[in-house]
Motif scaffolding. Structure first.
Motif, mmCIF file in Angstrom:
data_model
loop_
_atom_site.group_PDB
_atom_site.id
_atom_site.type_symbol
_atom_site.label_atom_id
_atom_site.label_comp_id
_atom_site.label_asym_id
_atom_site.label_seq_id
_atom_site.Cartn_x
_atom_site.Cartn_y
_atom_site.Cartn_z
ATOM 1 N N ARG A 135 0.840 -1.198 0.000
ATOM 2 C CA ARG A 135 0.000 0.000 0.000
ATOM 3 C C ARG A 135 0.870 1.241 0.000
ATOM 4 O O ARG A 135 1.894 1.299 0.688
ATOM 5 N N ASP A 172 -5.212 5.965 -1.205
ATOM 6 C CA ASP A 172 -4.277 4.862 -1.010
ATOM 7 C C ASP A 172 -4.202 4.089 -2.317
ATOM 8 O O ASP A 172 -5.242 3.753 -2.906
ATOM 9 N N TYR A 203 -3.041 0.551 -3.811
ATOM 10 C CA TYR A 203 -2.657 -0.821 -3.482
ATOM 11 C C TYR A 203 -2.095 -1.478 -4.740
ATOM 12 O O TYR A 203 -2.582 -1.242 -5.857
ATOM 13 N N ASN A 233 -8.437 -1.688 -2.020
ATOM 14 C CA ASN A 233 -7.756 -2.538 -1.050
ATOM 15 C C ASN A 233 -6.830 -3.502 -1.780
ATOM 16 O O ASN A 233 -6.815 -3.554 -3.025
#
Length: 747
Positions: free
Chosen positions: A190, A210, A212, A267
């Motif tokens: 991440r 973020d 990933y 994610n």
């Protein structure tokens, strides 16, 4: 329809940034990296950052710092992204860049960056390649929607190394990265990118995200290491740091190293899913072929016939179409999951969540073009804007990035795009909710509308010409929405508000003029005064009444209107990167040449459109006369090349100009277009438009019309539109002016 059209795309066009530009606002700032139509991944080169170099690459630079998996293109305000930067090297290990000035640890001397020459670059749709001269390495990138690959071919008998900068971010850095060593050839993790550490507007855009990633090498390394800040980390499988650098070394060999990367903004599971779905069982050459095929399919939505020996205009046309089809890019994962504005992971199968909505720019030309060539992308973006308004913003965002309002620019472009789509029957979104958001934009105290409270009180924004005119036009669009929704009360309210532009027109000077809270006019400093004007001046901004040109003509007076308009155009250098008169490098002027048609002189529209096409665009790194603006500059060219442009989105009306090509064929949508006559729209000219730049008549499906404008129904129904051309001006065939809110001005 024509196939293999991606060969006409040159992604080097417009790649100059601002370091050598002759204007503060800079060049096109496009990025040449590998990307698929509307792709999340844009895998390509990073050169020296500096100034407002939003893409992270500028053609005038001489070194490459690495290859990042995501980039913006054609954007100013310091840009963003540029994460997971990969750099192949050989020789002594050097983990620090000599050009990345936002790193915690920087060098004043030479780092691991490499010299390169443009002669070794290949800049194609879906593919980029270059030779890194410092190391003798050939680097190639390609991409799918959610994944990308870099293939690195090293000199023989040399140990091969790949370095990855996990902290890098354009116009800033990531302060926190997490890395896991999955096995001997795979890594994942991440990259945390808060606005406190830069990014869009160097943090002023409030963009937090973020990234990933899941990445796999084509072979196992025999040595690897991780550095955190300036110290080598202890051997392990999990790392957390504020500036992580990973490297892997491989024995000498004649096989290239291929690194595959899948990314997600949701994610790690999403990154893995995207990797498995699009890259796991695909070779570099296969992905390259798939990217080329995707571009051939996307670009062949329009085929043009051009038998002239000089194919530059065809190259410019398909390259501008390419840029139109980059954004708004996909933001959801391949499984339909997306990150909502409130941080919740949601799932959809009815639309693709999209991002990079440069609203103030793209409502003018790009989204009107997309309603013709990619209406599902328009529908997707409206659903995405609704999500932000519902969970974060109250009002539609005016400049959205990665699911959030950035606060950049002004106006209410989300309203305009939504109303224009609804008018055209693009309605696979919650129209009740969209209409509610429009009303909240005007009346809710939490609205992000520029000067909204003052505008409601005074009927103008004190001291701000641009905000007043932008709000007025959005109010007009709400009136259209209210009428289509059967809301008679608000139809009347907003029709009246759509005349508020009159509140800042000074009959004393004959132009728009700043006014204070007490109704007093500001000191008159002349038409080149830019106080109260956004990226424009009074000379340029005063014309922004696209819904009511006849009302503006009546205010100025017909003779003075044309005199002023002629002066605006004649004072301009159309190849310059900034002008105080007509300024094609920036959006406030993009509707202006078509106003000649509203004033009864369509031949001047035809004349000036052709000059702008030829003088403001070319096939070089300076191919755009200014910032490309996320598809807007490109869309203006592409639309006018077809023979029309939408001066007032929401109206359903397209002003015509002379097409650039002898024949063009547009593939229409079976879901969003009526196609009552044909599943294609053909635009043809009876003479060569290269030497016959004036229109002497138009037939719509064989029937002559006496107007220099087309309706949405005529475009969406398909069929054939024939332009009869001449080499001298002829306005005699036009007897009907385009619709305007106010009655036509007297001749």
């Amino acid at each position: 329809m024509m196939q293999n059209v991606s060969r006409y795309v040159s992604t080097k066009i417009g790649t100059i940034g601002d370091m050598t530009a002759t204007s503060y606002h800079g060049g096109g700032k496009t990025h040449p990296g590998a990307i698929c139509p509307f792709g999340m991944v844009a895998f390509g080169p990073d050169t020296l950052e500096g100034g407002d170099n939003g893409s992270g690459y500028s053609y005038h630079h001489t070194t490459i710092d690495g290859f990042s998996v995501n980039h913006m293109s054609g954007v100013g305000w310091y840009g963003d992204l540029g994460n997971f930067q990969v750099m192949p090297t050989t020789g002594e290990l050097n983990l620090l860049s000599g050009t990345y000035r936002d790193a915690l640890t920087t060098r004043d001397d030479r780092g691991y960056e490499s010299d390169f020459r443009h002669e070794t670059e290949v800049t194609e749709a879906g593919y980029y390649a270059v030779t890194l001269d410092t190391y003798g390495i050939r680097a190639e990138t390609t991409a799918s929607v959610h994944t990308g690959m870099i293939r690195m071919t090293y000199p023989a008998d040399t140990r091969r190394r790949v370095q990855i900068n996990l902290a890098r971010r354009i116009a800033g850095r990531s302060p926190l990265q997490e890395l896991q060593i999955v096995d001997g050839h795979s890594i994942e993790g991440r990259i945390h990118c808060p606005s406190t550490h830069g990014g869009f507007g160097r943090g002023g855009g409030h963009v937090n995200y973020d990234l990933y990633f899941h990445a796999e090498f084509s072979e196992a390394w025999d040595e690897n290491g991780v550095w955190n800040y300036h110290s080598e980390a202890e051997s392990g499988v999990e790392y957390t740091g504020e500036e992580l650098w990973f490297y892997a070394e491989f024995p000498a060999g004649d096989q290239p190293i291929v690194l595959k990367v899948g990314i997600s903004y949701i994610n790690l599971e999403g990154a893995r899913y995207n990797f498995t779905a699009e890259a796991a069982d695909v070779s570099f050459d296969e992905m390259h072929a798939q990217a080329t095929a995707a571009w051939d399919e996307a670009l062949s939505v329009i085929s043009v016939d051009d038998t002239r020996e000089n194919t530059d205009m065809r190259t410019v046309f398909y390259t501008t179409l390419y840029h139109v089809l980059l954004d708004p890019r996909v933001y959801s994962d391949a499984n339909g999951n997306y990150l909502s504005a409130d941080g919740t992971i949601r799932h959809t199968e009815s639309f693709a969540k999209r991002t990079v909505f440069s609203g103030w720019d793209v409502f003018r030309s790009e989204f009107p073009l997309l309603t013709i060539i990619k209406p599902d992308a328009v529908n997707d973006m409206i659903n995405s804007l609704i999500d932000i308004a519902e969970y974060e913003n109250v009002s539609f965002p005016r400049w959205e990035l990665l699911g959030h309002e950035t606060g950049c620019m002004l106006g209410d472009p989300g309203i305009i795009v939504t109303v224009d789509a609804y008018k055209k029957g693009i309605r696979n979104f919650d129209a009740d909710k969209a209409y509610e958001i429009c009303l909240k934009t005007v009346f809710d105290p939490q609205s992000k509308r520029t000067g909204g409270e003052a505008y409601n009180r005074y009927g103008y924004v004190p001291g701000n010409i641009s905000a007043t005119l932008e709000n007025v036009y959005a109010d007009h669009c709400i009136a259209l929405f209210a009428e289509m929704r059967g809301d008679k009360e608000n139809t009347a309210v907003f029709r009246e508000r759509a005349q508020n532009y009159r509140n800042i027109f000074s009959s004393e000077v004959g132009w728009m003029r700043r006014k204070d809270e007490n109704g007093s006019w500001a000191e008159w400093k002349g038409i080149y005064d830019d106080d109260g004007c956004t990226e424009s001046n009074i000379f340029q901004q005063s014309w922004f009444v696209p819904h009511d040109p006849q009302g503006l003509i009546a205010l100025m007076g017909k003779e003075k209107f044309l005199e002023n308009l002629d002066r605006l155009m004649e004072e301009s250098d159309l190849s310059a990167m900034w002008n105080e008169a007509y300024n094609h490098p920036n959006e406030p002027c993009h509707h202006l040449v078509h106003i000649f048609t509203d004033a009864g002189q369509p031949h001047k529209t035809q004349y000036w459109v052709r000059r702008i096409q030829k003088e403001s665009y070319n096939t070089t790194e300076y191919g755009f006369c200014g910032n490309e603006d996320v598809g807007q500059m490109s869309a203006w060219f592409a639309l006018t090349a077809l023979g029309f442009h939408m001066m007032s989105p929401g109206s359903g009306i397209f002003h015509v100009n002379t097409p650039l090509f002898r024949r063009a064929e547009i593939r229409l949508s079976d879901e969003y277009h009526a196609r009552t006559l044909s599943d294609t729209l053909v635009i043809e000219c009876d003479r060569d438009p290269e030497t016959n730049v004036y229109i002497r008549g138009i037939d719509v499906n064989g029937v002559p019309v006496s107007r220099a404008w087309l309706t949405w129904d005529e475009i969406a129904s398909g069929g054939v539109i024939t332009y009869h051309l001449a080499d001298t001006p002829d306005d005699s065939w036009v007897t009907e002016l385009p619709p305007s809110v106010s009655p036509a001005a007297e001749n």
